[in-house]
Design a protein around this motif. Structure first.
Motif, mmCIF file in Angstrom:
data_model
loop_
_atom_site.group_PDB
_atom_site.id
_atom_site.type_symbol
_atom_site.label_atom_id
_atom_site.label_comp_id
_atom_site.label_asym_id
_atom_site.label_seq_id
_atom_site.Cartn_x
_atom_site.Cartn_y
_atom_site.Cartn_z
ATOM 1 N N PHE A 16 -1.474 -4.514 -5.703
ATOM 2 C CA PHE A 16 -1.644 -3.068 -5.680
ATOM 3 C C PHE A 16 -1.231 -2.466 -7.018
ATOM 4 C CE2 PHE A 16 -1.659 -3.702 -1.093
ATOM 5 C CZ PHE A 16 -2.611 -2.788 -0.679
ATOM 6 N N LYS A 71 0.814 -1.212 0.000
ATOM 7 C CA LYS A 71 0.000 0.000 0.000
ATOM 8 C C LYS A 71 0.846 1.260 0.000
ATOM 9 C CE LYS A 71 -3.839 2.210 2.441
ATOM 10 N NZ LYS A 71 -4.780 2.109 3.580
ATOM 11 N N SER A 124 -2.299 4.569 -4.077
ATOM 12 C CA SER A 124 -2.332 3.147 -4.409
ATOM 13 C C SER A 124 -3.764 2.643 -4.351
ATOM 14 C CB SER A 124 -1.463 2.351 -3.438
ATOM 15 O OG SER A 124 -1.928 2.506 -2.109
ATOM 16 N N TYR A 181 -0.581 1.554 -8.829
ATOM 17 C CA TYR A 181 -0.299 2.943 -8.459
ATOM 18 C C TYR A 181 -0.687 3.829 -9.636
ATOM 19 C CZ TYR A 181 2.420 0.208 -5.170
ATOM 20 O OH TYR A 181 2.797 -0.726 -4.229
#
Length: 483
Positions: free
Chosen positions: A448, A427, A439, A450
């Protein structure tokens, strides 16, 4: 002809280019054909014939081989005579064996120059080394000496990956081919024994296989790890038999302080180490780390350190690799290398100036436990920063207190997380943005992503209004929120 142009700190100056042109002109006179000559660059070292324009390019881009001091392929002959310079009797650096002897001799500073007894030379060792430097390979040989042939063969062994047995057989064949009164060593062991006085050596530090800590200081005599209870020695996985004396893991540390001190005992190297003090860019263009903001910040925060240009500014680089030359990831060995930014720009990143300090063994990578293995290096760097070490400068012929600072680390993103202790995934995967990282969790991909890079665009940028191109939302003109 004059050979001083070979040792110029920059290959971009007109003097170096003029020297290359004169060298090629002289080489044409002694070339076997009118089209090609042996290339004396640092890469080929007179091992490959090339055209003149190719040799010119190599000498400008890669540089001239500094060990090629007697141009035997250009008409020069080996001269065994030496001349004394003052009471110390320094010798001409006629070949690579003389250079090795010269560097060894420079590591001992005469007592009358320093005023102390800690640098007294050992006459017996000097006499023995001098005898090896001056003794020809066989009576009448003008190409190799006893020491130079050992250096050449050992370089040949390491470059081509020969085993000890393979080189022993080669030595036997060469010994039978040469005259009876030759000085060629009979075994690899004899070669290593001859080269031992020039060796700086390294420390073997025992380590736990689980990367818990090192067997040093108060833990030196323990047989089991105080944290995980694992054995120091090799254990048979089937019978659980402990092989006393067979170590599970060994860290090799090459102490940096003696090597830094030895660099300043060479006049040429000591002069190169203060190159940065007189070559700062005046047109605001960055050509060397001395022109960087980080260098100026150090000068501003620690003016006492910056007042002495001989103080070292270092960079640390590390990453894992497989030493067995295949694509398998089952083994990962980690070297730790120091880069010296005091040197001129064309020299600080040359392989001969990159200083190997630690060799962290595998089979698995150290990960976040790499700080355990960095402990001996960090202790030496702290000593160089806090108190410094007394060092003799052969260029100014004076003693000074040598200090050093670690400016940067050089690594890829995963290794950056291990060295700096920052989060590089998850994260909060960006160590620069920290808590402000944008994120989002992809439910079906289970990872995750971005997507916050639009926040760095100007407020009226059209990409801020695009939905389908990005995460299905518009980027607010001010701030980091999505609409």
């Amino acid at each position: 002809m004059d050979k001083e142009w070979i040792h110029l700190p920059s290959r971009l100056v007109p003097e170096y280019e003029e020297g290359v042109q004169k060298f090629l002109t002289q080489g044409k006179k002694y070339a076997k054909t009118c089209e090609v000559i042996l290339c004396p660059c640092k890469h080929y070292k007179n091992k490959k014939y090339m055209k003149f324009d190719q040799v010119y390019d190599h000498l400008i881009i890669k540089g001239f081989d500094p060990s090629y001091t007697i141009w035997v392929f250009r008409g020069e002959t080996y001269n065994r005579q030496y001349q004394g310079e003052g009471s110390s009797g320094e010798f001409q650096k006629d070949d690579e064996s003389r250079e090795a002897y010269h560097l060894y001799k420079d590591s001992f500073v005469p007592e009358e120059e320093v005023g102390c007894t800690m640098y007294e030379a050992k006459d017996n060792d000097f006499a023995s080394l001098l005898e090896d430097v001056e003794t020809p390979l066989f009576p009448g040989c003008t190409t190799y000496t006893k020491l130079s042939i050992v250096v050449t063969l050992y370089n040949y062994k390491s470059t081509n990956g020969h085993t000890d047995n393979s080189l022993n057989e080669l030595l036997k064949i060469l010994g039978d081919m040469l005259l009876e009164k030759n000085t060629l060593p009979e075994t690899v062991y004899s070669m290593r024994k001859l080269l031992k006085p020039f060796d700086l050596g390294y420390e073997k530090i025992h380590a736990w296989p689980n990367d818990c800590c090192l067997f040093r200081k108060e833990l030196k005599n323990l047989d089991t790890c105080p944290k995980c209870g694992s054995s120091r020695w090799k254990v048979d996985k089937v019978t659980t038999k402990v092989f006393k004396g067979v170590l599970e893991k060994v860290l090799r540390y090459f102490p940096v302080i003696p090597r830094f001190k030895r660099m300043f005992k060479s006049k040429e190297k000591a002069e190169e180490l203060i190159w940065h003090s007189n070559h700062k860019s005046q047109d605001h263009m960055m050509r060397h780390p001395v022109d960087s903001v980080a260098w100026d910040i150090i000068n501003h925060k620690w003016p006492d350190f910056a007042s002495n240009p001989r103080n070292l500014r270092l960079g640390l680089a590390t990453d894992g690799f497989n030493p067995f030359g295949n694509l398998s990831s089952r083994y990962s060995c980690w070297p730790v290398i120091l880069v010296n930014y005091n040197l001129p720009p064309l020299m600080c990143m040359m392989k001969e100036n990159l200083m190997l300090t630690l060799l962290i063994p595998g089979p698995k990578q150290p990960g976040n436990d790499i700080d355990v293995y960095l402990e001996p290096l960090i202790e030496d760097l702290k000593e160089l920063w806090e108190t410094g070490v007394e060092t003799y400068d052969a260029f100014s012929k004076s003693m000074f207190n040598l200090k050093a600072i670690l400016m940067w680390t050089i690594n890829d993103f995963p290794a950056y997380g291990n060295l700096a202790g920052c989060a590089t995934k998850g994260k909060l995967g960006c160590p620069i943005c920290g808590e402000d990282v944008c994120s989002m969790w992809l439910k079906y991909s289970r990872k995750f992503a971005y997507m916050g890079h639009r926040r760095f665009l100007s407020p009226n940028h059209p990409f801020r209004q695009k939905k389908k191109w990005f995460n299905g939302k518009k980027k607010k003109e001010k701030g980091n929120l999505d609409l």
